[in-house]
Design a protein around this motif. Structure first.
Motif, PDB file in Angstrom:
ATOM      1  N   HIS A 131     111.833  18.506 -83.607  1.00  0.00           N
ATOM      2  CA  HIS A 131     111.223  19.433 -83.391  1.00  0.00           C
ATOM      3  C   HIS A 131     109.459  19.054 -83.478  1.00  0.00           C
ATOM      4  CE1 HIS A 131     110.418  18.334 -88.183  1.00  0.00           C
ATOM      5  NE2 HIS A 131     109.418  18.885 -88.086  1.00  0.00           N
ATOM      6  N   LEU A 132     108.463  20.311 -83.033  1.00  0.00           N
ATOM      7  CA  LEU A 132     107.565  20.335 -82.778  1.00  0.00           C
ATOM      8  C   LEU A 132     106.185  20.252 -84.197  1.00  0.00           C
ATOM      9  CD1 LEU A 132     106.803  21.581 -79.376  1.00  0.00           C
ATOM     10  CD2 LEU A 132     107.101  19.451 -79.482  1.00  0.00           C
ATOM     11  N   PRO A 133     105.106  19.271 -84.116  1.00  0.00           N
ATOM     12  CA  PRO A 133     104.224  20.022 -85.458  1.00  0.00           C
ATOM     13  C   PRO A 133     104.029  21.822 -85.066  1.00  0.00           C
ATOM     14  CG  PRO A 133     104.411  17.664 -84.084  1.00  0.00           C
ATOM     15  CD  PRO A 133     104.758  18.459 -83.660  1.00  0.00           C
ATOM     16  N   LEU A 134     103.782  22.578 -86.145  1.00  0.00           N
ATOM     17  CA  LEU A 134     103.597  23.981 -86.119  1.00  0.00           C
ATOM     18  C   LEU A 134     104.791  24.733 -85.609  1.00  0.00           C
ATOM     19  CD1 LEU A 134      99.821  23.511 -85.188  1.00  0.00           C
ATOM     20  CD2 LEU A 134     100.826  23.450 -87.310  1.00  0.00           C
ATOM     21  N   LEU A 135     105.572  24.323 -85.069  1.00  0.00           N
ATOM     22  CA  LEU A 135     105.750  24.944 -83.891  1.00  0.00           C
ATOM     23  C   LEU A 135     107.724  24.705 -84.352  1.00  0.00           C
ATOM     24  CD1 LEU A 135     104.800  25.329 -80.063  1.00  0.00           C
ATOM     25  CD2 LEU A 135     104.311  26.367 -82.324  1.00  0.00           C
ATOM     26  N   GLY A 136     107.961  23.512 -85.124  1.00  0.00           N
ATOM     27  CA  GLY A 136     108.771  23.600 -85.356  1.00  0.00           C
ATOM     28  C   GLY A 136     110.003  23.180 -84.126  1.00  0.00           C
ATOM     29  N   HIS A 137     111.734  23.987 -84.186  1.00  0.00           N
ATOM     30  CA  HIS A 137     112.241  24.107 -82.843  1.00  0.00           C
ATOM     31  C   HIS A 137     112.094  25.401 -81.972  1.00  0.00           C
ATOM     32  CE1 HIS A 137     114.529  21.423 -86.273  1.00  0.00           C
ATOM     33  NE2 HIS A 137     114.521  21.490 -85.161  1.00  0.00           N
ATOM     34  N   LEU A 138     110.616  26.503 -82.560  1.00  0.00           N
ATOM     35  CA  LEU A 138     110.869  27.417 -81.955  1.00  0.00           C
ATOM     36  C   LEU A 138     110.457  26.777 -80.164  1.00  0.00           C
ATOM     37  CD1 LEU A 138     107.775  28.816 -83.504  1.00  0.00           C
ATOM     38  CD2 LEU A 138     109.768  29.648 -82.920  1.00  0.00           C
ATOM     39  N   HIS A 139     109.866  26.282 -79.603  1.00  0.00           N
ATOM     40  CA  HIS A 139     110.347  26.035 -77.871  1.00  0.00           C
ATOM     41  C   HIS A 139     111.676  25.719 -77.529  1.00  0.00           C
ATOM     42  CE1 HIS A 139     111.338  22.012 -80.205  1.00  0.00           C
ATOM     43  NE2 HIS A 139     111.849  21.760 -78.674  1.00  0.00           N
ATOM     44  N   LEU A 140     112.971  25.252 -78.505  1.00  0.00           N
ATOM     45  CA  LEU A 140     114.261  25.523 -77.565  1.00  0.00           C
ATOM     46  C   LEU A 140     114.792  27.184 -77.575  1.00  0.00           C
ATOM     47  CD1 LEU A 140     115.680  23.154 -80.324  1.00  0.00           C
ATOM     48  CD2 LEU A 140     114.747  22.293 -78.125  1.00  0.00           C
ATOM     49  N   LEU A 141     113.615  28.293 -78.126  1.00  0.00           N
ATOM     50  CA  LEU A 141     114.489  29.519 -77.308  1.00  0.00           C
ATOM     51  C   LEU A 141     113.480  29.711 -76.906  1.00  0.00           C
ATOM     52  CD1 LEU A 141     114.517  30.019 -81.826  1.00  0.00           C
ATOM     53  CD2 LEU A 141     115.849  29.543 -79.726  1.00  0.00           C
TER      54      LEU A 141
ATOM     55  N   PRO B 136     113.972  33.470 -73.416  1.00  0.00           N
ATOM     56  CA  PRO B 136     113.375  35.044 -73.976  1.00  0.00           C
ATOM     57  C   PRO B 136     114.398  35.817 -74.039  1.00  0.00           C
ATOM     58  CG  PRO B 136     113.667  34.106 -71.099  1.00  0.00           C
ATOM     59  CD  PRO B 136     113.125  32.592 -72.346  1.00  0.00           C
ATOM     60  N   ASN B 137     116.449  34.823 -74.048  1.00  0.00           N
ATOM     61  CA  ASN B 137     117.259  35.624 -74.632  1.00  0.00           C
ATOM     62  C   ASN B 137     117.706  34.462 -75.996  1.00  0.00           C
ATOM     63  OD1 ASN B 137     117.759  37.939 -73.294  1.00  0.00           O
ATOM     64  ND2 ASN B 137     117.504  36.662 -71.593  1.00  0.00           N
ATOM     65  N   PRO B 138     116.584  34.746 -77.063  1.00  0.00           N
ATOM     66  CA  PRO B 138     117.512  33.789 -78.019  1.00  0.00           C
ATOM     67  C   PRO B 138     118.465  33.982 -78.100  1.00  0.00           C
ATOM     68  CG  PRO B 138     115.883  36.222 -79.293  1.00  0.00           C
ATOM     69  CD  PRO B 138     115.813  35.494 -77.275  1.00  0.00           C
ATOM     70  N   HIS B 139     119.236  35.061 -77.912  1.00  0.00           N
ATOM     71  CA  HIS B 139     120.840  34.860 -79.116  1.00  0.00           C
ATOM     72  C   HIS B 139     121.044  33.759 -77.904  1.00  0.00           C
ATOM     73  CE1 HIS B 139     120.022  38.090 -75.580  1.00  0.00           C
ATOM     74  NE2 HIS B 139     121.086  38.490 -75.553  1.00  0.00           N
ATOM     75  N   HIS B 140     120.886  33.783 -76.340  1.00  0.00           N
ATOM     76  CA  HIS B 140     121.972  32.979 -75.919  1.00  0.00           C
ATOM     77  C   HIS B 140     121.050  31.675 -76.195  1.00  0.00           C
ATOM     78  CE1 HIS B 140     122.949  35.545 -72.275  1.00  0.00           C
ATOM     79  NE2 HIS B 140     122.688  36.903 -73.815  1.00  0.00           N
ATOM     80  N   ASP B 141     119.911  31.485 -76.550  1.00  0.00           N
ATOM     81  CA  ASP B 141     119.899  30.116 -77.189  1.00  0.00           C
ATOM     82  C   ASP B 141     120.143  29.417 -77.527  1.00  0.00           C
ATOM     83  OD1 ASP B 141     118.296  29.418 -74.391  1.00  0.00           O
ATOM     84  OD2 ASP B 141     116.638  30.944 -75.848  1.00  0.00           O
TER      85      ASP B 141
END
Length: 523
Positions: free
Chosen positions: A58-68, A70-75
């Motif tokens: 995971h990224l500093p500050l962002l954690g795993h947000l970079h993995l999500l 425009p359609n986060p339910h799909h991701d």
């Protein structure tokens, strides 16, 4: 939860300035994340339970947000397929537990329902729900129980639903007449706009006592609220960034909140004037706002001491929930029926055989329309209006299925993924096939955890009966009264099914169709 990963581009400059510092943090984090000794592990986790599995990096500050995206339910489903139906993510500084199977949903929504009955405190609810003073975003407790009881008894019981049957008949009849006029000149109907309008008018009459919401339309306000609540707000995940409002979301929230408050105050003031009447005789009929005002004045309800902000928040919750969810559900189900002409024929044949061609559908007919109800279930299975349902572990650490769920963890129930789980629905789970509900005991009420379009447990939707009745009636009437064809030579496979993510997940493109009146009656 981010609908648009592109918004992160606005933060590139800020993040780049922190890389030097966060690089050192990442190294320290990696060192700490190496397997600890048994002694240290026992000190930090006396119960020997650990967090659910999840992505390691995971990224500093962002954690795993970079993995999500425009359609986060799909991701989230894609990640859960790799890491398991109970998955841990780090969203900025917020621990999140993603639940993606019927069995795991039952653990969180039934077995440990009380522990996870909280709601995350997001910035949007501070501005647009009067600091969580309504029903939807309120924290679990005595006030929430009192508000839910009030809304249920005064607006959502079966008796109240039946009492408003004539109003629904009138509203749907007016729409049928309008659509017939469009069809007679060979016109095209925007089904999403049409359905949204009729549901909006019904909601105003139920809650505000007038068809036009006291002269104020809320459709655009609700649309923007849904976008804001569904938007990626970095401040919710990295709290120390809140003062900077890097995305300008707080400015939007404040502006929308001011507009919303003016509208709601004028509606309430009009109700106060109407209650006294010019001659002090008052009104014969009390709508939902009148009832809440009388409770505020009497102050008899010990579980909930209402003030004007509470009333405004509750009214907005009821209007938003009834308009956004019902209209969106009808649009998705109608889309699937248009894409499957064989399903449309079966629905129309059923209605013709049960109702006949010499009258319109009545609400007493709805329970007999078995295939239509199977099509509704199938549409909601594939397209739940609220794809991601958020809870919070609000009291203490909880152990679920041998996993440690930390206090204040955000619980994300991926209703969309559960409805498409091949282990629950067979290998054709991605296909629209109403027959899968034939001879099935699976119902809407949240007890069958492979199918929870209205949620489940304490925080399940209290308006299920009313919302379902509206969806059934509007669909039955439009499919019974009209034949429908796609415009401009479109084929069923050409219907665009792309999504627009928000608090509710709506169609990204308009749903257009040409109607032809098919009954043997004069309107």
């Amino acid at each position: 939860m981010p609908p648009l990963l592109a918004e992160l581009g606005l933060l590139i400059t800020f993040i780049s300035l922190t890389l030097l510092i966060t690089f050192l943090i990442m190294i320290k984090t990696k060192t700490r994340s190496s397997p600890p000794s048994k002694q240290n592990h026992k000190q930090s986790q006396p119960s020997n339970h650990h967090l659910p599995p999840g992505p390691l990096f995971h990224l500093p500050l962002l954690g795993h947000l970079h993995l999500l995206g425009p359609n986060p339910h799909h991701d989230l489903r894609r990640l859960s397929n790799r890491h398991g139906p109970i998955m841990h993510l780090r969203l900025g500084q917020v621990p999140a537990i993603v639940v993606s199977s019927p069995q795991s949903a039952e653990l969180f929504l039934k077995t440990h329902d009380l522990a996870f009955a909280g709601r995350p405190q997001v910035q949007a609810s501070e501005y647009l729900s009067y600091g969580q003073k309504g029903l939807v975003f309120a924290q679990y407790g005595s006030f929430w129980r009192g508000v839910r009881k009030l809304c249920t008894l005064e607006l959502l019981t079966n008796a109240k639903v039946e009492m408003l049957k004539g109003m629904r008949r009138e509203e749907v009849g007016g729409v049928v007449e309008e659509v017939r006029g469009v069809g007679e000149v060979g016109g095209v109907v925007d089904l999403g706009e049409l359905v949204g309008r009729v549901v909006e008018d019904m909601s105003y009459r139920m809650i505000c006592g007038s068809k036009d919401g006291g002269g104020f339309e809320f459709k655009e306000v609700i649309k923007e609220m849904s976008e804001i609540f569904g938007a990626f707000n970095l401040s919710d995940f990295v709290p120390f960034l809140r003062p900077f409002d890097l995305q300008g979301l707080v400015r939007r929230m404040k502006s929308l909140s001011k507009e919303l408050d003016k509208k709601l105050m004028k509606i309430i003031e009009q109700h106060i004037q109407d209650a006294t009447g010019k001659q002090g005789q008052g009104k014969d009929y009390k709508d939902f706002i009148d009832i809440m005002l009388s409770l505020m004045e009497s102050n008899n309800e010990q579980e909930m001491q209402l003030d004007l902000d509470h009333i405004k928040a509750i009214v907005m919750d009821m209007i938003g929930a009834s308009i956004d969810t019902s209209a969106t559900a009808i649009s998705w189900i109608f889309s699937e029926i248009l894409r499957h002409p064989n399903v449309m024929k079966q629905v129309q044949d059923e209605v013709r055989n049960i109702v006949g061609m010499d009258r319109m559908v009545e609400e007493t007919d709805l329970a007999k329309l078995e295939f239509l109800n199977m099509a509704i279930k199938e549409g909601l299975r594939l397209h739940p209006v609220i794809p991601l349902v958020y809870h919070e572990n609000y009291e203490k650490d909880v152990v679920v299925d041998n996993y440690l769920i930390p206090k204040k963890a955000r619980i994300i129930i991926n209703v969309w993924a559960i409805g498409r789980d091949p282990n629950a629905w067979s290998d054709n789970a991605e296909e629209f096939d109403p027959i899968r509900f034939a001879n099935s005991d699976v119902e809407f009420y949240g007890q069958d955890f492979q199918f929870i379009p209205f949620g489940s447990g304490r925080r399940g939707c209290p308006g299920l009966q009313l919302g379902l009745r509206v969806v059934q009636l509007v669909l039955a009437q439009l499919l019974h009264c009209f034949d429908w064809e796609l415009p401009d030579g479109m084929l069923p496979c050409d219907v665009d099914m792309s999504e627009k993510f928000g608090l509710a997940i709506s169609r990204a493109k308009p749903l257009l169709a040409k109607p032809t009146f098919r009954l043997n009656i004069n309107l």
